[in-house]
Design an enzyme around this catalytic site. Structure first.
Site, short mmCIF file in Angstrom:
data_model
loop_
_atom_site.label_atom_id
_atom_site.label_comp_id
_atom_site.label_asym_id
_atom_site.label_seq_id
_atom_site.Cartn_x
_atom_site.Cartn_y
_atom_site.Cartn_z
N SER A 328 24.20 16.27 -29.18
CA SER A 328 23.50 15.17 -28.53
C SER A 328 22.02 15.13 -28.84
CB SER A 328 23.68 15.27 -27.01
OG SER A 328 25.04 15.22 -26.66
N HIS A 422 26.44 14.02 -19.53
CA HIS A 422 27.40 15.07 -19.86
C HIS A 422 27.59 16.05 -18.69
CE1 HIS A 422 28.20 14.00 -24.01
NE2 HIS A 422 26.91 13.82 -24.21
#
Length: 492
Positions: A328, A422
């Site tokens: 990410s 997340h």
């Protein structure tokens, strides 16, 4: 999904036929008296009045033409400021009747004090719930039944979010209307109404085109780049609504690798090891990009559902697959760091980010005071061109990034939006990767750093509950060690 039932079939997402919007200035601009008057008249006709509680199930729906008039009028507003003005008037003038809410609340309180029987109290509470429904919800409900009505409402919410970001319209009434519309869209786009579809090079050209255009994390450069992202050792999935199969709403890109990737260039630029997939080469699934194609669906949990569905799909295809992780970006890290450098630069002699030895090493390379030189170098990404400077910055940037992700909070949750996403899903903040994104965008937005959020499937449920309920972040030893270094070396 109570209240939808068979009528959902009527909520088609076909494009509405309203005038196209020519480009116009985005700055705030008050509507003319004529336009304002037209808006007020339109809203009076289009927004259905709230029926009396006793007549709530007997009152006929407003004529379809009234809702269509609103759609047509709204679509003809060329300027963002005009659309914002109409939405502001809708939120302000057609919300909840606060007098009715106060009256019904007092009735509930009185019945509780009188210890009345349950049936009477429950009906009073139902009256209160009914009074708490804003009038514009009825308008949205009836628009959703038009051909293309839901698509129109998705675009309307995108306009509303943009207007709020540009401060064209503000206030609690607008925020409340946004929340109501988001809640309605969450019902219409819940997981039961979504189809999971895989993209390959043989998918329709318009699907490939839309996915390439909407890729927000790592832009697609050309058709060969797109072909690589849907080819061997890669997977691309999207959700579409059951009423419009083949139309992507949210897209997830996955790399199938031998281990958890620590560099994005190895995924988006390098060719796969072979044209034919060998299952023994695949041990990890790395989610490296997730993008919404409709900004009006922000906050609707499409991404969370998509990851869960894709994991199940990959487990069917590769039963031996054991590692699931993201790779990410860290948007906002450079901006956060530059803010700290600005604050400390204004206070001569103050240094709470770097140790004395680090300051000395950095100054020897740049030849200038640390704070001033780093502001320019970090903003431009030029620091990465110097091997000595990159080496000097690795230690401090890694620990500062760990603190930014783990320690900087918004209302108790992770400040960074990607981290928050997340962690809400139950992932573990697992590994920060040095020079993981050497693109100009990666260097200027996150100093070239990226982070893996690892999904231990048996732990995602408890982790999510712990984060959402107690605001606890599950992190690896690497992250916690870097955070400890920050706490011992920095004085923020």
């Amino acid at each position: 999904m109570r209240g939808l039932g068979p009528s959902l079939r009527a909520r088609r997402l076909l494009p509405l036929r309203y005038p196209p919007r020519p480009p116009g200035p985005r700055g705030p601009r008050l509507c003319s008296g004529l336009t304002a008057s037209a808006m007020d008249e339109l809203l009076r006709r289009a927004v259905p009045p709230t029926p009396a509680y006793e007549l709530r199930e007997k009152t006929p729906a407003p004529a379809e033409g009234q809702c269509a008039d609103f759609v047509s009028f709204y679509g003809g507003l060329a300027e963002a400021a005009q659309r914002a003005e109409l939405l502001g008037r809708l939120a302000q003038g057609f919300g909840v009747d606060h007098g009715q809410v106060a009256e019904q609340s007092a009735g509930v309180l009185q019945l509780r004090q009188q210890s009345r029987e349950a049936a009477v109290l429950l009906q009073a509470e139902d009256r209160l719930r009914y009074a708490l429904v804003p009038r514009y919800r009825g308008l949205f409900h009836h628009i959703s039944k038009l051909d293309g009505g839901v698509r129109f409402l998705v675009q309307l919410r995108a306009d509303l979010l943009e207007a709020q970001a540009l401060k064209l319209v503000e206030g609690p009434h607008v925020r409340e209307m946004n929340g109501v519309l988001k809640s309605m869209l969450s019902e219409w786009f819940s997981s039961g109404f979504l189809n999971l579809e895989r993209v390959t090079w043989h998918s329709p050209c318009e699907v490939l085109q839309k996915i390439s255009e909407c890729e927000a994390v790592h832009p697609v450069k050309n058709w060969m780049d797109m072909k690589r992202r849907v080819g061997p050792y890669r997977r691309c999935y999207f959700f579409s609504h059951c009423s419009t199969p083949g139309d992507p709403l949210v897209v997830l890109h996955v790399a199938l690798t031998g281990d958890i990737s620590n560099n994005i260039q190895s995924i988006v630029k390098e060719c796969p090891p072979s044209e034919t997939e060998e299952k023994n080469r695949i041990a990890a699934a790395v989610f490296y990009s997730i993008s919404l194609t409709q900004q009006g669906l922000q906050g609707v949990e499409l991404g969370t559902f998509l990851i869960k569905r894709v994991v199940k799909e990959l487990q069917k295809e590769f039963p031996h697959l054991g590692a699931f992780s993201s790779l990410s970006p860290i948007p906002g890290f450079t901006k956060w760091l530059l803010g700290l450098l600005n604050v400390q630069g204004k206070e001569y002699g103050r240094n709470e980010l770097f140790t004395d030895s680090e300051c000395k090493e950095i100054a020897e390379v740049t030849g200038d005071p640390v704070h001033e030189s780093l502001k320019g170098l970090l903003s431009s990404g030029e620091w990465a061109k110097s091997e000595k400077l990159a080496q000097a910055l690795q230690g401090p940037l890694m620990r500062l990034c760990a603190w930014y992700l783990y320690g900087e909070k918004h209302r108790g949750y992770a400040l960074n939006p990607v981290a928050n996403f997340h962690l809400q899903n139950g992932a573990v903040m697992w590994r920060i990767n040095w020079m993981a994104d050497s693109s100009l965008k990666g260097l200027t937005s996150s100093c070239g750093l990226m982070v893996n959020y690892r999904y231990y499937l048996e732990e995602t449920g408890p982790n999510s509950i712990s984060y959402l309920g107690s605001k606890n972040i599950k992190a690896s030893e690497q992250i916690l060690s870097l955070v400890a270094q920050f706490q011992s070396n920095s004085k923020l």
